[in-house]
Design a protein around this motif. Sequence first.
Motif, mmCIF file in Angstrom:
data_model
loop_
_atom_site.group_PDB
_atom_site.id
_atom_site.type_symbol
_atom_site.label_atom_id
_atom_site.label_comp_id
_atom_site.label_asym_id
_atom_site.label_seq_id
_atom_site.Cartn_x
_atom_site.Cartn_y
_atom_site.Cartn_z
ATOM 1 N N TRP A 107 -79.582 0.230 42.077
ATOM 2 C CA TRP A 107 -80.203 0.108 43.369
ATOM 3 C C TRP A 107 -81.306 1.050 43.530
ATOM 4 O O TRP A 107 -82.274 0.896 44.350
ATOM 5 N N ALA A 131 -75.672 -3.569 53.183
ATOM 6 C CA ALA A 131 -76.954 -4.247 52.606
ATOM 7 C C ALA A 131 -77.048 -5.845 52.664
ATOM 8 O O ALA A 131 -78.144 -6.189 52.905
ATOM 9 N N GLU A 132 -75.856 -6.281 52.812
ATOM 10 C CA GLU A 132 -75.787 -7.771 52.849
ATOM 11 C C GLU A 132 -76.266 -8.244 54.346
ATOM 12 O O GLU A 132 -76.959 -9.108 54.554
ATOM 13 N N GLU A 133 -75.740 -7.428 55.399
ATOM 14 C CA GLU A 133 -76.051 -7.905 56.852
ATOM 15 C C GLU A 133 -77.573 -7.226 56.998
ATOM 16 O O GLU A 133 -78.347 -8.153 57.841
ATOM 17 N N ASN A 154 -86.057 -7.139 55.007
ATOM 18 C CA ASN A 154 -86.419 -7.344 53.728
ATOM 19 C C ASN A 154 -87.836 -6.939 53.186
ATOM 20 O O ASN A 154 -88.501 -7.626 52.182
ATOM 21 N N MET A 190 -79.977 -7.703 54.763
ATOM 22 C CA MET A 190 -80.891 -9.050 54.091
ATOM 23 C C MET A 190 -80.579 -10.067 55.207
ATOM 24 O O MET A 190 -81.791 -10.724 55.246
ATOM 25 N N ARG A 191 -79.426 -10.395 55.787
ATOM 26 C CA ARG A 191 -79.265 -11.581 56.274
ATOM 27 C C ARG A 191 -80.075 -11.311 57.794
ATOM 28 O O ARG A 191 -80.529 -12.558 58.323
ATOM 29 N N GLY A 217 -77.824 -0.375 53.279
ATOM 30 C CA GLY A 217 -76.621 -0.313 52.669
ATOM 31 C C GLY A 217 -76.039 0.948 52.546
ATOM 32 O O GLY A 217 -74.915 1.551 52.918
ATOM 33 N N ILE A 221 -71.869 -2.281 50.493
ATOM 34 C CA ILE A 221 -72.123 -3.723 50.266
ATOM 35 C C ILE A 221 -72.383 -4.517 51.531
ATOM 36 O O ILE A 221 -73.430 -5.020 51.827
ATOM 37 N N ARG A 222 -71.664 -4.289 52.310
ATOM 38 C CA ARG A 222 -71.532 -4.800 53.717
ATOM 39 C C ARG A 222 -73.101 -4.529 54.474
ATOM 40 O O ARG A 222 -73.684 -5.416 55.012
ATOM 41 N N GLU A 281 -67.175 -0.978 50.059
ATOM 42 C CA GLU A 281 -67.304 -2.104 50.688
ATOM 43 C C GLU A 281 -68.274 -1.933 51.846
ATOM 44 O O GLU A 281 -69.284 -2.746 52.190
#
Length: 386
Positions: free
Chosen positions: A240, A49-51, A58, A53-54, A273, A46-47, A43
Amino acid sequence: MSLRVSRRRPLVAQSEIRNMSIECAKVGGINLAQGVCDLPVPESVIRGAEEAMRRGSNIYTRFDGRVELRRAIAARQLRDTGLDADPEGQVVVSAGATGAFYSACLALLDEGDEVMVFEPYYGYHIVTLASLGIKPVFVTLAPPNWEFAAADLERAVTPRTRAIILNTPSNPAGKVFSREELSLVADFAQAHDLFVFTDEIYENFVFDGLAHIAPATLPGMARRTITISGLSKVFAITGWRIGYAICDPEWALAIGHFSDLVYVCAPAPLQLGAARGLEELGPDYYQGVAKDHQRKRDLFCATLRDIGLTPHVPAGAYYTLADISTLPGDTAKARAMHLLERTGVACVPGSAFYQGDTGETLARFCFAKEMKILEDAMRRLRTLPS
């Protein structure tokens, strides 16, 4: 002059691993051919990488990767293997361990050079060398313990030899090189002034109380060793493409520049990530990965033994080579196809890992699957007539 493909084109065909995966898909079977680990992605990875991106991470990275990941790699290597590397000049993030290997070959080897390779080998190493006009020279490991002697190395070396590839734990044999064996390779490399390119992607998959030893940590090996690894397997993020090389700053700069030329960079948010995972996951996570796969190894090898396909029980990684000579067919490919047709379980013909006919009695199975899938595969294999 008519249009045509390059002269190197015949050297780069679809691997037997992917061929068997395609054949498996045709029959809706269970794919124990391709080395895809079915672990859940942590987790924190994933978290992270997501953070990333947001918050807008990028864009292109520096040629050697995001500093957060380089620092995390260096810290983890120091903690787990004792390899002390400067993240500002000795760590290069690339597009997977395969990308790091290709970039290292471009940076440090020339057409016409020779590189020593232990067999059974990982096919990507061989195809990469051949596509660059570099000749692989083979040193065959002797089963059941996949042994070699100093004399084997001396017989293979020539004035054109520039490097030796050391894959530990190895794919496909699962060999974990001991300190004594690594010292033998180190003495040989120093005596002949060779690079040592390692592939340590399975460093966290080591069983039976053994320990992974980073070859670069041996006396006299820091400057001549190109340590190559990645996060694809242990974080189950093979898509990835997050790998790296660690080496002397002189080599790292050249490797980084070729990695930049070929790949530009590994995806920036995915680097972050992976960095988050390295920062937050402690020893318990890695120990759990090893314990889980040792259990799967034991169950799967027991099944192979029970049905008469005697396994070479691996000490590391997550594959087993098994003797399939009792199956119908004249070649390893024919026997592997018979197994797929009769049971719906795909494996890789052993001929994919040898230069000669030694592999024709063998097949490689990947046991890094969810337990329910592995249990289904074992149930299907037990339907083979004895």
